[in-house]
Design a protein around this motif. Structure first.
Motif, mmCIF file in Angstrom:
data_model
loop_
_atom_site.group_PDB
_atom_site.id
_atom_site.type_symbol
_atom_site.label_atom_id
_atom_site.label_comp_id
_atom_site.label_asym_id
_atom_site.label_seq_id
_atom_site.Cartn_x
_atom_site.Cartn_y
_atom_site.Cartn_z
ATOM 1 N N GLY A 13 -19.658 8.606 -9.309
ATOM 2 C CA GLY A 13 -19.098 9.282 -8.139
ATOM 3 C C GLY A 13 -18.532 8.360 -7.084
ATOM 4 N N ALA A 14 -19.006 8.567 -5.841
ATOM 5 C CA ALA A 14 -18.418 7.892 -4.679
ATOM 6 C C ALA A 14 -18.639 6.378 -4.692
ATOM 7 C CB ALA A 14 -18.994 8.490 -3.408
ATOM 8 N N GLY A 15 -19.754 5.950 -5.243
ATOM 9 C CA GLY A 15 -19.973 4.510 -5.401
ATOM 10 C C GLY A 15 -20.330 3.764 -4.125
ATOM 11 N N LEU A 17 -23.331 3.061 -3.172
ATOM 12 C CA LEU A 17 -24.391 2.109 -3.553
ATOM 13 C C LEU A 17 -23.766 0.864 -4.183
ATOM 14 C CD1 LEU A 17 -26.943 4.607 -5.162
ATOM 15 C CD2 LEU A 17 -27.240 3.425 -2.995
ATOM 16 N N ALA A 90 -26.056 3.585 -10.459
ATOM 17 C CA ALA A 90 -25.844 3.826 -9.029
ATOM 18 C C ALA A 90 -25.094 5.154 -8.885
ATOM 19 C CB ALA A 90 -25.046 2.677 -8.408
ATOM 20 N N MET A 93 -24.614 9.972 -13.385
ATOM 21 C CA MET A 93 -25.199 11.298 -13.584
ATOM 22 C C MET A 93 -25.436 11.673 -15.047
ATOM 23 S SD MET A 93 -25.744 11.990 -10.520
ATOM 24 C CE MET A 93 -26.275 13.702 -10.495
ATOM 25 N N THR A 109 -31.876 4.118 -8.462
ATOM 26 C CA THR A 109 -32.480 4.632 -7.236
ATOM 27 C C THR A 109 -32.309 6.138 -7.246
ATOM 28 O OG1 THR A 109 -30.472 4.356 -5.907
ATOM 29 C CG2 THR A 109 -32.050 2.543 -5.895
ATOM 30 N N HIS A 110 -33.335 6.812 -6.744
ATOM 31 C CA HIS A 110 -33.338 8.280 -6.730
ATOM 32 C C HIS A 110 -33.524 8.739 -5.282
ATOM 33 C CE1 HIS A 110 -34.050 12.354 -8.054
ATOM 34 N NE2 HIS A 110 -35.129 12.385 -7.294
ATOM 35 N N PRO A 111 -32.801 9.776 -4.847
ATOM 36 C CA PRO A 111 -32.881 10.175 -3.438
ATOM 37 C C PRO A 111 -34.053 11.104 -3.125
ATOM 38 C CG PRO A 111 -31.185 11.445 -4.514
ATOM 39 C CD PRO A 111 -31.741 10.505 -5.558
ATOM 40 N N LYS A 172 -29.093 7.995 1.843
ATOM 41 C CA LYS A 172 -28.220 7.005 1.209
ATOM 42 C C LYS A 172 -28.130 5.714 2.020
ATOM 43 C CE LYS A 172 -24.366 8.330 -0.771
ATOM 44 N NZ LYS A 172 -23.222 9.096 -1.356
HETATM 45 C C1 GRF Z 1 -27.420 8.400 -4.416
HETATM 46 O O1 GRF Z 1 -28.164 9.137 -3.471
HETATM 47 C C2 GRF Z 1 -28.132 8.353 -5.745
HETATM 48 O O2 GRF Z 1 -29.488 8.187 -5.646
HETATM 49 C C3 GRF Z 1 -27.805 9.721 -6.265
HETATM 50 O O3 GRF Z 1 -26.441 9.876 -5.971
HETATM 51 C C4 GRF Z 1 -26.138 9.103 -4.815
HETATM 52 C C5 GRF Z 1 -25.040 8.158 -5.186
HETATM 53 O O4 GRF Z 1 -24.222 7.858 -4.111
HETATM 54 N N1 GRF Z 1 -28.111 9.841 -7.661
HETATM 55 P P1 GRF Z 1 -22.917 6.960 -4.270
HETATM 56 O O5 GRF Z 1 -22.071 7.560 -5.396
HETATM 57 O O6 GRF Z 1 -23.355 5.564 -4.596
HETATM 58 O O7 GRF Z 1 -22.230 7.035 -2.941
#
Ligand code: GRF
Length: 205
Positions: A13-15, A17, A90, A93, A109-111, A172
């Motif tokens: 996704g957005a990346g 992390l 990161a 999914m 990492t898990h939120p 995040k």
């Molecule tokens: C994070 O909160 C991660 O734990 C969850 O999705 C988010 C990823 O954010 N699985 P991003 O794509 O790195 O902005």
């Protein structure tokens, strides 16, 4: 001096992390190097962030394969081309398969504060349950969904007016810092796994 730990980061996704790792590496504070970024889909901001930083990318969609096992082998082959020391999911999914997990240590990492609220909706589920604190968990990936040995957890308080979006944004922010800290500690001190306990740093890696 020890060579920087080679990181391969998987994104969906957005990346943001991933960006935190790239920024820490550029600042010289990571002791590790993002050698490639892989994704399970085209056209994500995560891939754009990697390209903008000059990091090689690849895409391996599940839909391009007859089944999950074939995808797992293809993904492992792509990852192997970059000879990473550590794979990081990161915001990736997809559940990883045995070929990849058998070959590399994978950090996720898990939120949410595991073992509470595993799965794809950790933020939403914590909010719906009504807990007053949640956060983020750094853990090693095993064959289950968010069940691997825990490395570190950081807490985020839930406000009365939080929505899933506002809470996830605060998580995040904490998650990005924690990921950089954990990777730095693993890169500089190594890690050891004994059952469910992970010891990071201080070890001869
Ligand atoms: C994070 O909160 C991660 O734990 C969850 O999705 C988010 C990823 O954010 N699985 P991003 O794509 O790195 O902005």
């Amino acid at each position: 001096m020890r060579a920087p730990l080679r990181l391969l980061v998987l994104v969906s996704g957005a990346g943001s992390l991933l960006q935190a790792l790239i920024d820490a590496e550029a600042a010289g504070s990571l002791a590790a190097q993002v050698v490639a970024v892989g994704a399970d889909r085209e056209g994500t901001t995560g891939l754009e962030r990697a390209s903008a930083a000059g990091v090689p990318t690849f895409v391996e969609p599940v839909s391009a394969h007859a089944d999950r096992a074939t995808w797992d082998r293809a993904l492992a082959d792509r990852v192997g081309e970059h000879a990473p020391d550590l794979v990081i999911t990161a915001g990736f999914m997809k559940i990883l398969g045995p070929r990849l997990l058998g070959r590399w240590t994978v950090l996720n990492t898990h939120p949410a504060l595991l073992p509470s609220f595993p799965g794809a909706h950790g933020v939403r589920d914590a909010l719906a349950y009504g807990v007053r604190v949640t956060g983020s968990t750094a853990h090693l990936v095993d064959a289950g969904v968010d069940t691997g040995p825990i490395i570190e957890q950081r807490v985020v308080a839930i406000a009365d007016d939080d929505t899933e979006a506002t809470l996830h944004e605060r998580i995040k922010a904490v998650e990005r810092e924690m990921l950089v800290d954990v990777v730095t500690a693993m890169a500089t001190g190594g890690w050891q796994v004994e059952g469910r306990r992970v010891r990071v740093g201080g070890a001869v890696g």
